[in-house]
Design a protein around this motif. Structure first.
Motif, PDB file in Angstrom:
ATOM      1  N   ILE A 181       0.870  -1.176   0.000  1.00 13.54           N
ATOM      2  CA  ILE A 181       0.000   0.000   0.000  1.00 13.54           C
ATOM      3  C   ILE A 181       0.907   1.226   0.000  1.00 13.54           C
ATOM      4  O   ILE A 181       1.859   1.307   0.775  1.00 13.54           O
ATOM      5  N   ALA A 182       0.624   2.166  -0.885  1.00 10.81           N
ATOM      6  CA  ALA A 182       1.402   3.402  -0.962  1.00 10.81           C
ATOM      7  C   ALA A 182       0.513   4.578  -0.551  1.00 10.81           C
ATOM      8  O   ALA A 182      -0.171   5.170  -1.397  1.00 10.81           O
ATOM      9  N   PRO A 183       0.505   4.915   0.731  1.00 12.22           N
ATOM     10  CA  PRO A 183      -0.318   6.040   1.180  1.00 12.22           C
ATOM     11  C   PRO A 183       0.222   7.369   0.675  1.00 12.22           C
ATOM     12  O   PRO A 183       1.428   7.532   0.445  1.00 12.22           O
ATOM     13  N   GLY A 184      -0.691   8.322   0.507  1.00 12.48           N
ATOM     14  CA  GLY A 184      -0.299   9.697   0.265  1.00 12.48           C
ATOM     15  C   GLY A 184      -0.122  10.380   1.608  1.00 12.48           C
ATOM     16  O   GLY A 184       0.403   9.781   2.548  1.00 12.48           O
ATOM     17  N   PHE A 185      -0.589  11.618   1.721  1.00  3.67           N
ATOM     18  CA  PHE A 185      -0.470  12.320   2.995  1.00  3.67           C
ATOM     19  C   PHE A 185      -1.682  11.996   3.871  1.00  3.67           C
ATOM     20  O   PHE A 185      -2.814  12.338   3.543  1.00  3.67           O
ATOM     21  N   ILE A 186      -1.401  11.349   4.986  1.00  2.00           N
ATOM     22  CA  ILE A 186      -2.439  10.868   5.893  1.00  2.00           C
ATOM     23  C   ILE A 186      -2.288  11.560   7.249  1.00  2.00           C
ATOM     24  O   ILE A 186      -1.173  11.862   7.680  1.00  2.00           O
ATOM     25  N   LYS A 187      -3.393  11.792   7.917  1.00  3.60           N
ATOM     26  CA  LYS A 187      -3.354  12.419   9.246  1.00  3.60           C
ATOM     27  C   LYS A 187      -2.840  11.424  10.280  1.00  3.60           C
ATOM     28  O   LYS A 187      -3.594  10.581  10.777  1.00  3.60           O
ATOM     29  N   THR A 188      -1.569  11.487  10.579  1.00  2.17           N
ATOM     30  CA  THR A 188      -0.950  10.605  11.567  1.00  2.17           C
ATOM     31  C   THR A 188       0.014  11.426  12.413  1.00  2.17           C
ATOM     32  O   THR A 188       0.332  12.581  12.085  1.00  2.17           O
ATOM     33  N   PRO A 189       0.537  10.836  13.509  1.00  3.94           N
ATOM     34  CA  PRO A 189       1.550  11.542  14.302  1.00  3.94           C
ATOM     35  C   PRO A 189       2.766  11.945  13.467  1.00  3.94           C
ATOM     36  O   PRO A 189       3.451  12.914  13.788  1.00  3.94           O
ATOM     37  N   LYS A 192       1.547  15.289  11.677  1.00  5.74           N
ATOM     38  CA  LYS A 192       0.837  16.337  12.423  1.00  5.74           C
ATOM     39  C   LYS A 192       1.699  17.574  12.695  1.00  5.74           C
ATOM     40  O   LYS A 192       1.178  18.670  12.928  1.00  5.74           O
ATOM     41  N   ASP A 193       3.014  17.411  12.660  1.00  6.84           N
ATOM     42  CA  ASP A 193       3.899  18.545  12.930  1.00  6.84           C
ATOM     43  C   ASP A 193       4.318  19.302  11.674  1.00  6.84           C
ATOM     44  O   ASP A 193       5.139  20.224  11.736  1.00  6.84           O
ATOM     45  N   LEU A 194       3.764  18.925  10.534  1.00  6.34           N
ATOM     46  CA  LEU A 194       4.073  19.652   9.299  1.00  6.34           C
ATOM     47  C   LEU A 194       3.535  21.081   9.380  1.00  6.34           C
ATOM     48  O   LEU A 194       2.451  21.305   9.928  1.00  6.34           O
ATOM     49  N   PRO A 195       4.268  22.047   8.861  1.00  3.41           N
ATOM     50  CA  PRO A 195       3.766  23.429   8.851  1.00  3.41           C
ATOM     51  C   PRO A 195       2.439  23.519   8.108  1.00  3.41           C
ATOM     52  O   PRO A 195       2.214  22.802   7.135  1.00  3.41           O
ATOM     53  N   GLU A 196       1.576  24.403   8.566  1.00  2.03           N
ATOM     54  CA  GLU A 196       0.252  24.548   7.972  1.00  2.03           C
ATOM     55  C   GLU A 196       0.333  24.862   6.478  1.00  2.03           C
ATOM     56  O   GLU A 196      -0.471  24.362   5.687  1.00  2.03           O
ATOM     57  N   LYS A 197       1.330  25.661   6.065  1.00  6.45           N
ATOM     58  CA  LYS A 197       1.448  26.012   4.649  1.00  6.45           C
ATOM     59  C   LYS A 197       1.798  24.793   3.794  1.00  6.45           C
ATOM     60  O   LYS A 197       1.371  24.696   2.639  1.00  6.45           O
ATOM     61  N   VAL A 198       2.535  23.850   4.391  1.00  7.78           N
ATOM     62  CA  VAL A 198       2.860  22.613   3.679  1.00  7.78           C
ATOM     63  C   VAL A 198       1.610  21.754   3.531  1.00  7.78           C
ATOM     64  O   VAL A 198       1.343  21.190   2.458  1.00  7.78           O
ATOM     65  N   ILE A 199       0.834  21.664   4.592  1.00  5.49           N
ATOM     66  CA  ILE A 199      -0.410  20.892   4.562  1.00  5.49           C
ATOM     67  C   ILE A 199      -1.371  21.453   3.514  1.00  5.49           C
ATOM     68  O   ILE A 199      -1.974  20.715   2.736  1.00  5.49           O
ATOM     69  N   GLU A 200      -1.507  22.764   3.485  1.00  5.15           N
ATOM     70  CA  GLU A 200      -2.403  23.389   2.512  1.00  5.15           C
ATOM     71  C   GLU A 200      -1.911  23.169   1.089  1.00  5.15           C
ATOM     72  O   GLU A 200      -2.714  22.979   0.163  1.00  5.15           O
ATOM     73  N   LEU A 201      -0.593  23.179   0.896  1.00  2.00           N
ATOM     74  CA  LEU A 201      -0.025  22.938  -0.429  1.00  2.00           C
ATOM     75  C   LEU A 201      -0.334  21.515  -0.893  1.00  2.00           C
ATOM     76  O   LEU A 201      -0.724  21.289  -2.039  1.00  2.00           O
ATOM     77  N   VAL A 202      -0.179  20.558   0.020  1.00  9.43           N
ATOM     78  CA  VAL A 202      -0.471  19.161  -0.300  1.00  9.43           C
ATOM     79  C   VAL A 202      -1.942  18.992  -0.652  1.00  9.43           C
ATOM     80  O   VAL A 202      -2.295  18.327  -1.633  1.00  9.43           O
ATOM     81  N   LYS A 203      -2.811  19.600   0.139  1.00 10.54           N
ATOM     82  CA  LYS A 203      -4.248  19.523  -0.132  1.00 10.54           C
ATOM     83  C   LYS A 203      -4.574  20.079  -1.512  1.00 10.54           C
ATOM     84  O   LYS A 203      -5.391  19.521  -2.248  1.00 10.54           O
TER      85      LYS A 203
END
Length: 245
Positions: A181-189, A192-203
């Motif tokens: 299984i090759a997950p993408g970006f998943i909400k895990t520990p 969770k410490d990724l900068p918000e701007k990185v999370i928004e970019l991934v989304k």
């Protein structure tokens, strides 16, 4: 109950994706789910919640301990139906700044750890004539990612081992399946410490415009662990919301 009577092992089973898979397997009627991790407190909580879950403190880098664990499982249950190689770590840095220690540590856990576990349990499945091995890779192992040379190398290696083992363990007619299984970006520990701007970019780069939930990986693992996927082997299933198309 899709896993009724099955004996399952999940490494890195105390939190994140591993915990989600342990819980999913337990709820789906597995006879026993061995949750392997170094976090004893979290393992005890799982044992309290699910009577068919057994926590076991284990490092996937300790070959002697893994062999002892295998002997214990075979003695107690007589078989292993499902092995999920999920344990993994990150030590990110650009290659110019990546230390040899961080390279070695990630390789040892994420790549050799998968080898160590499968070397012990794969032959047991082959001997029994059936089984399902599920390796947790990553989209990073397919497409790469800046600052993750070590992590990408391990996850790409896991895919290569998956395809090799699908051929090796099915020799002589054994119905032993090996998939990744090759997950993408998943909400895990781990994320969770990724900068918000990185999370928004991934989304923004993900077709479904969100991060995935651990249960969505667990659902895929459940399918691969169950008899519903009995004609699927050597495959890599990306669960990434359309991050890469």
């Amino acid at each position: 109950m899709r896993l009724e009577g099955k004996v399952c092992i999940v490494t890195g089973g105390a939190r994140g994706l591993g915990k989600a898979m342990v819980e999913k397997f337990a709820k789906e009627g597995a006879k026993k789910v061995y949750a392997c991790d170094l976090n004893e407190e979290a393992l005890k909580e799982l044992e309290k919640t699910y009577e068919n879950v057994k926590g076991y403190k284990l490092s996937v880098t300790d070959r002697k301990a893994i062999e002892e664990f295998k002997e214990k499982v075979i003695k107690e249950e007589g078989k292993v139906d499902v092995l999920v190689n999920n344990a993994g770590i990150t030590r990110d840095a650009l290659i110019q700044k990546m230390s040899e220690e961080d390279w070695d540590m990630v390789i040892d856990v994420n790549l050799k750890g998968v080898f160590n576990m499968t070397q012990q349990f794969g032959p047991e499945m082959m001997k029994a004539g059936k089984g399902s091995i599920i390796n947790i890779s990553s989209v990073v192992g397919i497409y790469g990612n800046i600052g993750q040379t070590n992590y990408a190398a391990t996850k790409g290696g896991v895919i290569a081992m998956t395809k090799t083992w699908a051929k090796e363990f099915a020799r002589k007619g054994a119905q032993v399946r090996v998939n990744a299984i090759a997950p993408g970006f998943i909400k895990t520990p781990m994320t969770k410490d990724l900068p918000e701007k990185v999370i928004e970019l991934v989304k923004s780069k993900t077709v479904l415009q969100r991060m995935g939930e651990p249960e969505e990986i667990a659902n895929t693992a459940l399918f691969l662990a169950s008899d519903e996927s009995s004609f699927i082997t050597g495959q890599v299933i990306s669960v990434d919301g359309g991050l890469v198309l």
